[in-house]
Structures are given as structure tokens and as C-alpha cells.
Design an enzyme around this catalytic site. Structure first.
Site, PDB file in Angstrom:
ATOM      1  CG  ASN A   1      -2.109  -8.536   6.150  1.00  0.00           C
ATOM      2  OD1 ASN A   1      -1.705  -9.557   6.703  1.00  0.00           O
ATOM      3  ND2 ASN A   1      -1.432  -7.922   5.213  1.00  0.00           N
TER       4      ASN A   1
ATOM      5  NE  ARG B   1       0.382 -11.236   1.165  1.00  0.00           N
ATOM      6  CZ  ARG B   1       0.957 -10.163   1.695  1.00  0.00           C
ATOM      7  NH1 ARG B   1       0.236  -9.106   1.974  1.00  0.00           N
ATOM      8  NH2 ARG B   1       2.245 -10.140   1.933  1.00  0.00           N
TER       9      ARG B   1
ATOM     10  CG  HIS C   1      -5.847  -8.661   0.991  1.00  0.00           C
ATOM     11  ND1 HIS C   1      -5.306  -9.441   1.969  1.00  0.00           N
ATOM     12  CD2 HIS C   1      -5.398  -7.387   1.223  1.00  0.00           C
ATOM     13  CE1 HIS C   1      -4.558  -8.663   2.778  1.00  0.00           C
ATOM     14  NE2 HIS C   1      -4.602  -7.421   2.339  1.00  0.00           N
TER      15      HIS C   1
ATOM     16  CG  ASN D   1      -5.695  -3.975  10.459  1.00  0.00           C
ATOM     17  OD1 ASN D   1      -5.468  -2.909  11.051  1.00  0.00           O
ATOM     18  ND2 ASN D   1      -5.365  -4.153   9.194  1.00  0.00           N
TER      19      ASN D   1
ATOM     20  N   GLY E   1       8.570  -7.300   0.146  1.00  0.00           N
ATOM     21  CA  GLY E   1       7.828  -6.041   0.226  1.00  0.00           C
ATOM     22  C   GLY E   1       8.770  -4.867   0.302  1.00  0.00           C
TER      23      GLY E   1
ATOM     24  CD  GLN F   1      -3.617  -7.894  -1.619  1.00  0.00           C
ATOM     25  OE1 GLN F   1      -3.624  -6.720  -1.294  1.00  0.00           O
ATOM     26  NE2 GLN F   1      -3.057  -8.840  -0.891  1.00  0.00           N
TER      27      GLN F   1
ATOM     28  CE1 TYR G   1      -7.145  -3.467   6.080  1.00  0.00           C
ATOM     29  CE2 TYR G   1      -5.489  -5.051   5.412  1.00  0.00           C
ATOM     30  CZ  TYR G   1      -5.826  -3.799   5.898  1.00  0.00           C
ATOM     31  OH  TYR G   1      -4.843  -2.904   6.229  1.00  0.00           O
TER      32      TYR G   1
ATOM     33  CB  THR H   1      -0.929  -0.045   1.226  1.00  0.00           C
ATOM     34  OG1 THR H   1      -1.876  -1.092   1.009  1.00  0.00           O
ATOM     35  CG2 THR H   1      -1.670   1.267   1.436  1.00  0.00           C
TER      36      THR H   1
HETATM   37  C1  8OZ Z   1      -0.245  -1.074   5.120  1.00  0.00           C
HETATM   38  C2  8OZ Z   1      -1.050   0.050   5.214  1.00  0.00           C
HETATM   39  C3  8OZ Z   1      -2.354  -0.021   4.797  1.00  0.00           C
HETATM   40  C4  8OZ Z   1      -2.867  -1.196   4.294  1.00  0.00           C
HETATM   41  C5  8OZ Z   1      -2.257  -4.921   4.229  1.00  0.00           C
HETATM   42  C6  8OZ Z   1      -3.395  -3.580   2.594  1.00  0.00           C
HETATM   43  O1  8OZ Z   1      -1.631  -4.977   5.277  1.00  0.00           O
HETATM   44  C7  8OZ Z   1      -2.598  -3.608   3.642  1.00  0.00           C
HETATM   45  C8  8OZ Z   1      -2.054  -2.342   4.201  1.00  0.00           C
HETATM   46  C9  8OZ Z   1      -0.741  -2.261   4.615  1.00  0.00           C
HETATM   47  O2  8OZ Z   1      -2.625  -5.946   3.650  1.00  0.00           O
END
Ligand code: 8OZ
Length: 365
Positions: free
Chosen positions: A180, A229, A177, A237, A319, A101, A182, A28
């Protein structure tokens, strides 16, 4: 032969051939326009990195409410598709391959983000203890509302539509995705999914929406162009999970039945501990997968080569190193030292820290 030469062996994953095992991880960078159109300079940025066996783009929202941070790109509108065409064209002209992604942030959203005023959506109406990047800087995420079953079904169709858009935009494939913290990860994990319908409760139920989304994408573009992923340790998060070993043994096993192009696992997070216990979980859930496996998480060239030599992985996604070394695969081939990235220019800003890192070895090669 240098030990790291194993990283330079060609391979095939799904429908595509890759010239090496040095992949670019999704990153990102918060430089897109407010309407979700990717920034024009992204064509240069990604083309500079076409030496990667595979580029996976920054997380890209597949739905307006999938946006949770300022200046992230989308792929749900025709104008997004048109802008991405320029980027995929530039990468292909430079000899590269690129997957997009597909991202929905779920509850990792602040309601001041476009579409402004809209609450986030999530499996359960509980706020995450997490922050997101808004026009004011970092702010706590907003309280979400619970998705209805009808809305989940509509989102499954939206994943398929975003995959179709990706093909139209010239991508070689898509990565779903599920990592992480989400939306799809929020459905998978017990700490964020408290539903008592067919999308919550048992492991099978919590995997239902992610698998339906993956299946819809496969039906649209074919399994050979689809990667997934995951992040089984759930360190980002606020998505605690009671039994990651059981959950990801099932989830990876279900994915294995589908003949995907690859599974991409974020095995450790920057700054997190690498205890034996956590490593053992990763090793166990890796065994449930039978296809091309991409590992990610703080690798250098030597450890990456080891991951391939031991058979743990088929490729390594880098990354941060790809931010400051646009020519990373060439540096590995030529045994050239890696440049350190400037953290201050990771998120937001302009060309500085984006397209101005030296690609000297590319010019020399
Ligand atoms: C860093 C900042 C904002 C989003 C992820 C899409 O960790 C992100 C993300 C990473 O998968």
C-alpha cells in the site's frame, strides 16, 4: 453442505491453528491516543471479532517516524505494549487469535504529525503525490529526506524490537506491512526508489531492506509467527512499478524460502478495475509462493469460497465487511445477510461505527 462451508474448515498456519478461513483484514480506524497508545475500547472492538480465524490488527507503527496519520497506534514504547496486553487478553478470552501489523509509513507522512516537525524518511528525497490525514483533515504529504544506510540498518533492528514487543504484548504473531505504498513498499517499487546503492536499482537491491526486515523479525520470534502483506499492483499512495510481474515473482519467491506463517496479498483495491491483465499479474506472482496464502480485496462469501475451492487461496481476509459485521464468520456459517458499513465512521470518532454494530448471530449461536 453449503458452498460457503469450505470457509469454515480449520487449518494450521505457521505455529498457530485457526478454526476457519474467514480472517479480519487490517483496518486503520484512527482512534488511538496521540502518544500512540491504542484506545481502551479497542479491546471490545477486537474481542467482538474473535470469531475470525485470524485477526490482523490495524497498521501499527514500529518506530516514531513510522507514524503518518493522526491517532494511529504504535508498538515501539513500553506504554504501547502495556495497552496492547489488555487487547490481546480480551481477544484470547473470547477464543480468538491476533497478529499485529508492523507499519512504517515512510514518505506518507505530514510533518505536523507526532513527532512534530520531523520530515518523513524514504528511500529517495522525493515527495509522494498522496495525502495523509492530519488534524486539519486531508493534506498533501511532506517532502521526505533520504535514509542513510546506517539508518536502514537501525530500522531493521527496530523491526526485530517491535516483533519482540509484540510477543511481550501477547500477540500470536506479526504481519510485516510491505504493501500500500508505505516504507517497505517504497523500497520495493521503481517509481519510489531511485537509489543507486545496494538498496536501489536492481530488483534484488530493491528487495534487500524488506527482506532484511523480515529476516530480523524471523530471527527474533521464529518464521511460524510471521506473515507478510504485499500489494503487487501498487495502486495506493503513488508507488508505480515498471515490472510488477518480475519484482513480485522474485520477492514472493524469496519469502517462500523462509517458511513464513503466511503471505497476505491485497489483490485489488476498493473501486479499482479488475482487468484481465491485472488479474494475470496476480495469478503469476501468486505461483512464486508455496505456503499458506491469504487473499484480500472486495470479496463476498461466494467469491471467497471460490478462491478456496480453486486452490487460489487458503483464507480470505475481509476488511469493510468486518467493520459492520463483527460476527462475520458466524453470519457465513448461518447464512445471514451482511450489514453495510457506514463510511463516515471509518476513520476517527468514538464508539459509533466501531463497537456498536450488531453481533446478533453471536448471541443466538
Ligand atoms: C486507510 C487509511 C490509512 C491507512 C493501508 C494502513 O492502506 C493503511 C491505511 C488505510 O495499508
Amino acid at each position: 453442505m453449503a458452498k460457503t462451508d469450505i470457509l469454515l474448515k480449520p487449518s494450521k498456519l505457521g505455529d498457530i491453528s485457526v478454526p476457519n478461513r474467514v480472517f479480519m483484514a487490517p483496518l486503520t480506524r484512527n482512534r488511538a491516543h496521540d502518544d500512540g497508545t491504542p484506545w481502551e475500547e479497542a479491546a471490545t472492538y477486537y474481542a467482538q471479532r474473535a470469531n475470525a480465524g485470524l485477526i490482523i490488527t490495524e497498521a501499527t507503527q514500529m518506530h516514531p517516524l513510522g507514524k503518518g496519520y493522526i491517532q494511529t497506534p504504535g508498538i515501539h514504547e513500553p506504554k504501547h505494549v502495556e495497552a496492547w496486553k489488555e487487547i490481546t487478553r480480551a481477544v484470547h478470552a473470547a477464543g480468538g487469535r491476533i497478529f499485529v501489523q508492523l507499519w512504517h509509513v515512510g514518505r506518507i507522512r505530514h510533518s505536523s504529525i507526532e513527532p512534530e516537525g520531523e520530515a518523513p524518511v524514504a528511500p529517495t528525497a522525493e515527495a509522494a503525490e498522496a495525502q495523509t490525514f492530519t488534524k486539519k483533515g486531508f493534506e498533501p504529504t511532506s517532502k521526505p529526506r533520504e535514509l542513510t544506510v546506517g539508518e536502514i540498518e537501525a530500522l531493521v533492528a527496530d523491526y526485530a524490537k517491535a516483533a519482540r514487543n509484540a510477543m511481550e504484548a501477547g500477540f500470536d504473531g506479526v504481519e510485516v506491512h510491505c504493501a500500500n505504498g508505505y516504507l517497505l513498499n517504497q523500497f520495493l517499487h521503481s517509481g519510489s526508489n531511485k537509489r543507486d546503492d545496494e538498496y536501489g536499482g536492481s530488483i534484488e537491491n530493491r528487495c534487500r531492506f524488506p527482506l532484511e526486515a523480515v529476516d530480523a523479525v524471523i530471527a527474533e520470534i521464529g518464521a511460524g509467527r510471521v506473515g507478510v502483506r504485499t500489494s503487487p499492483l501498487g495502486e495506493a499512495n503513488d508507488v508505480p512499478e515498471d515490472d510488477p510481474r518480475a519484482l513480485y515473482t522474485y520477492f514472493h519467491g524469496e519469502l517462500a524460502k523462509r517458511g513464513l506463517a503466511y503471505l497476505h496479498v491485497m489483490e485489488s483495491f476498493p473501486g479499482s478495475d479488475r482487468s484481465e491483465e491485472k488479474r494475470a499479474v496476480i495469478e503469476d506472482v501468486r505461483k512464486a509462493w508455496n505456503g499458506f496464502y491469504i487473499t484480500n480485496g472486495g470479496y463476498d462469501a461466494e467469491r471467497a469460497a471460490e478462491a478456496l475451492e480453486t486452490g487460489h487461496a487458503d483464507a480470505v481476509a475481509f476488511g469493510r465487511p468486518y467493520i459492520s459485521n463483527p460476527d462475520l464468520a458466524v453470519r457465513i456459517a448461518m447464512n445471514v445477510e451482511w450489514a453495510e458499513p457506514n463510511q463516515e465512521t471509518f476513520y476517527g470518532g468514538g464508539e459509533k461505527g466501531y463497537t456498536d454494530y450488531s453481533d446478533a448471530t453471536l448471541k443466538a449461536a
